[in-house]
Design an enzyme around this catalytic site. Structure first.
Site, mmCIF file in Angstrom:
data_model
loop_
_atom_site.group_PDB
_atom_site.id
_atom_site.type_symbol
_atom_site.label_atom_id
_atom_site.label_comp_id
_atom_site.label_asym_id
_atom_site.label_seq_id
_atom_site.Cartn_x
_atom_site.Cartn_y
_atom_site.Cartn_z
ATOM 1 C CG ASN A 115 -28.576 34.793 15.624
ATOM 2 O OD1 ASN A 115 -29.770 34.575 15.826
ATOM 3 N ND2 ASN A 115 -27.782 35.302 16.548
ATOM 4 C CE LYS A 156 -23.596 32.066 14.850
ATOM 5 N NZ LYS A 156 -23.510 32.524 16.251
ATOM 6 C CD GLU A 165 -23.480 28.753 18.143
ATOM 7 O OE1 GLU A 165 -23.460 29.648 19.013
ATOM 8 O OE2 GLU A 165 -24.081 28.873 17.061
ATOM 9 C CG HIS A 216 -30.496 29.066 22.025
ATOM 10 N ND1 HIS A 216 -31.361 29.847 22.738
ATOM 11 C CD2 HIS A 216 -29.945 29.896 21.075
ATOM 12 C CE1 HIS A 216 -31.338 31.085 22.277
ATOM 13 N NE2 HIS A 216 -30.480 31.141 21.269
ATOM 14 C CG ASP A 259 -24.183 36.078 15.309
ATOM 15 O OD1 ASP A 259 -22.985 35.797 15.511
ATOM 16 O OD2 ASP A 259 -25.105 35.688 16.045
HETATM 17 C C1 SPV Z 1 -25.650 35.609 21.042
HETATM 18 O O1 SPV Z 1 -26.016 36.449 21.875
HETATM 19 O O2 SPV Z 1 -24.869 35.860 20.157
HETATM 20 C C2 SPV Z 1 -26.166 34.272 21.104
HETATM 21 C C3 SPV Z 1 -27.494 34.061 21.600
HETATM 22 O O3 SPV Z 1 -25.488 33.385 20.681
HETATM 23 S S1 SPV Z 1 -28.509 34.026 20.240
HETATM 24 O O4 SPV Z 1 -28.372 35.257 19.519
HETATM 25 O O5 SPV Z 1 -29.825 33.819 20.784
HETATM 26 O O6 SPV Z 1 -28.110 32.899 19.412
HETATM 27 MG MG MG Z 2 -24.088 33.965 19.430
#
Ligand code: SPV
Ligand code: MG
Length: 535
Positions: A118, A116, A110, A186, A54
């Site tokens: 996670n 980015k 965000e 968040h 991610d």
């Molecule tokens: C996602 O689901 O990718 C999010 C939420 O951005 S979190 O993983 O909590 O950042």
């Molecule tokens: Mg996300």
């Protein structure tokens, strides 16, 4: 209602609403079927299901392509996790434009730096975006959107980076003023204290969205009490599917067979249902032109007058006699059409000009008075292709007869009526049959033709051939070969179809019988036309 409007309504509704994560077309469909009113296109689960991190390892267009599949598979709105907007204000503009083109209802961005990370990884070390730069990105997105209801959610990561409540509130307010439709706050704490502190000071200035992944023990009613607008279950069906995939993969690896897993997974037909194969089936019926090998045809033998019917057939052949509102021929054609049989040849003789229905190939047998059925059949046999139905033009029959012969894969299938008055003496096609032992559980099933006799036999017989037969492509070839072989012999002129069938049986070609009991009328023997009605 547009998907954008649906999402906006969810955000503005007075009660707490929910989005469930999805990460591909089928999971999106599953979310909708579960009853959710909206979908969170999670960056974590989409990247995870693609097998990458991610961290913007999948390009933004790859993500948008996945979300397009999700949108196509569903009717509820999707809020896409747009990470940081994949660049600066200009990338954000292009993103919003592309999302609107693909019917995505809104985007959440965000306030971090591209690429980015996670929020649940190395949170303290993550840099936040410059407030003004991020506000410019929000404004750019709002300015470029064409649909007034397209939603832009601004996500505040101040708690994630440990920057505190003050920073979170300052940013949320700046983003609200920049035009964000809602603020996602968040938190990675295992309790909701940061969120609740924020809510105390926020005073409902704009809808608030939360992602309670880490503070999952907090009762949902606590969110309601604090007037949170939207809660996102951000990754749960993805995590559930990972667990199931791991279990099944290990089990099959261990057991080297599928016996014990079969009942713990969905049947294949559940996949087809989710893909809506039914819709494709209907569309194929509507739009697919029959392929040559696939095409079905019919030959209707309708050259005779039917003298027995007297003045009824003075100026028309018996196939054109009206029973109720429609002629026998029209009824037969309607039934054939319902089974997509459109290539229909009618062999006409007596009063052939009276057969004036559209879309038929009229084949003439001018020697109808002196020739048998095979001459008529031979004139039409080259006009048909593919699976073919041969029927007499003077029978009234129920539509399902076509279904039972067309469903039978045998090459030559005839319909035999086992229910007709055995006591009456008349001439017809009386069938002797034999049953193939053990081939079926069902009585009356798997009968084959032994012989057809014209005169009513004294010994036990099976039933009466009603004058309907199906030929597979191979069966059609068999009949063509037979005609080719016999048509120059004098006996061919008087031959009837039963004679051909008897010949074929002698050559050990199997003629399959499908049995019916009644549900048809031979017009030669009709006593009361009004009884035929409009069936
Ligand atoms: C996602 O689901 O990718 C999010 C939420 O951005 S979190 O993983 O909590 O950042
Ligand atoms: Mg996300």
């Amino acid at each position: 209602m547009n998907k954008t409007t649906k999402l906006k309504k969810l955000l503005l509704s007075p009660q707490l609403e929910f989005l469930m994560e999805a990460h591909n077309g089928i999971s999106a469909k599953i979310v909708e079927e579960a009853g959710f009113k909206g979908i969170w296109a999670s960056g974590l689960s989409i990247s995870g299901s693609l097998g990458v991190r991610d961290n913007n390892e999948a390009s933004w267009t790859q993500i948008v392509d996945v979300v397009e599949f999700m949108s196509d598979a569903t009717t509820i709105p999707i809020l896409i996790d747009g990470d940081t907007g994949y660049g600066n204000f200009n990338n954000m503009r292009r993103l919003v434009k592309k999302l609107e083109q693909r019917d995505i209802a809104g985007v959440c961005i965000e306030d971090k730096i591209f690429p980015k990370t996670n929020s649940f990884l190395r949170g303290n070390g993550q840099p936040l975006a410059d407030i003004n730069e991020f506000c410019g990105k929000i404004k750019a997105g709002k300015d470029v959107q064409r649909d007034g209801d397209f939603v832009i959610v601004a996500r505040v990561e101040a708690f994630i980076t440990g920057s505190g409540l003050g920073e979170a509130l300052k940013r949320a307010e700046a983003y609200r003023q920049a035009g964000a439709d809602a603020i996602l706050v968040h938190s990675r704490l295992s309790n909701a204290s940061e969120i609740f502190d924020f809510m105390k000071h926020w005073e409902n200035r704009a809808p608030i969205v939360i992602v309670p992944t880490k503070y999952y023990t907090t009762p949902t009613d606590e969110f309601r009490k604090r007037k949170i607008s939207l809660a996102i279950w951000a990754n749960h069906i993805f995590r559930g599917s990972i667990q199931k995939m791991q279990e099944i993969a290990k089990q099959i690896y261990r057991e080297q067979n599928l016996l014990s897993v079969e009942d713990s997974i969905v049947p294949i037909k559940e996949i087809f249902r989710l893909q809506d194969d039914k819709e494709l089936e209907r569309a194929e019926e509507l739009y697919l032109s029959p392929k040559p090998g696939n095409q079905r045809s019919a030959i209707i033998l309708a050259s005779t007058r039917g003298e027995q019917l007297g003045k009824l057939t003075k100026s028309i052949p018996k196939t054109m006699i009206k029973i109720g509102k429609k002629s026998i021929l029209e009824r037969a054609i309607e039934h054939l059409n319902e089974y997509y049989i459109k290539n229909i040849s009618v062999v006409a003789g007596y009063k052939k000009e009276a057969i004036n229905l559209p879309d038929l190939n009229i084949i003439e047998n001018d020697r109808y008075e002196t020739t048998g059925e095979m001459v008529s059949l031979s004139k039409a046999i080259d006009t048909v292709q593919g699976e073919s139905v041969i029927l007499f033009g003077d029978i009234l029959f129920k539509k399902y007869f076509l279904s039972i012969i067309l469903d039978d894969p045998a090459d030559i299938v005839i319909i035999v009526d086992s229910a007709f008055p055995f006591d009456k003496q008349y001439q017809s096609d009386f069938v002797h049959a034999y049953q193939v032992e053990g081939a079926s559980l069902f009585p009356n099933d798997n009968y084959h033709l032994k012989e057809i006799l014209y005169d009513q036999p004294r010994t036990e017989y099976y039933g009466e051939w009603i004058g309907m037969m199906k030929l597979s492509v191979k069966g059609l070839g068999i009949v063509r070969n037979f005609i080719h072989e016999f048509q120059n012999q004098p006996e061919f002129q008087k031959m009837d179809i039963r004679d051909m069938l008897n010949h074929l049986v002698q050559r050990e070609i199997k003629i399959k019988i499908q049995t019916i009991a009644g549900h048809r009328i031979d017009v030669n023997n009709i006593e009361d036309f009004s009884l035929a009605g409009d069936f």
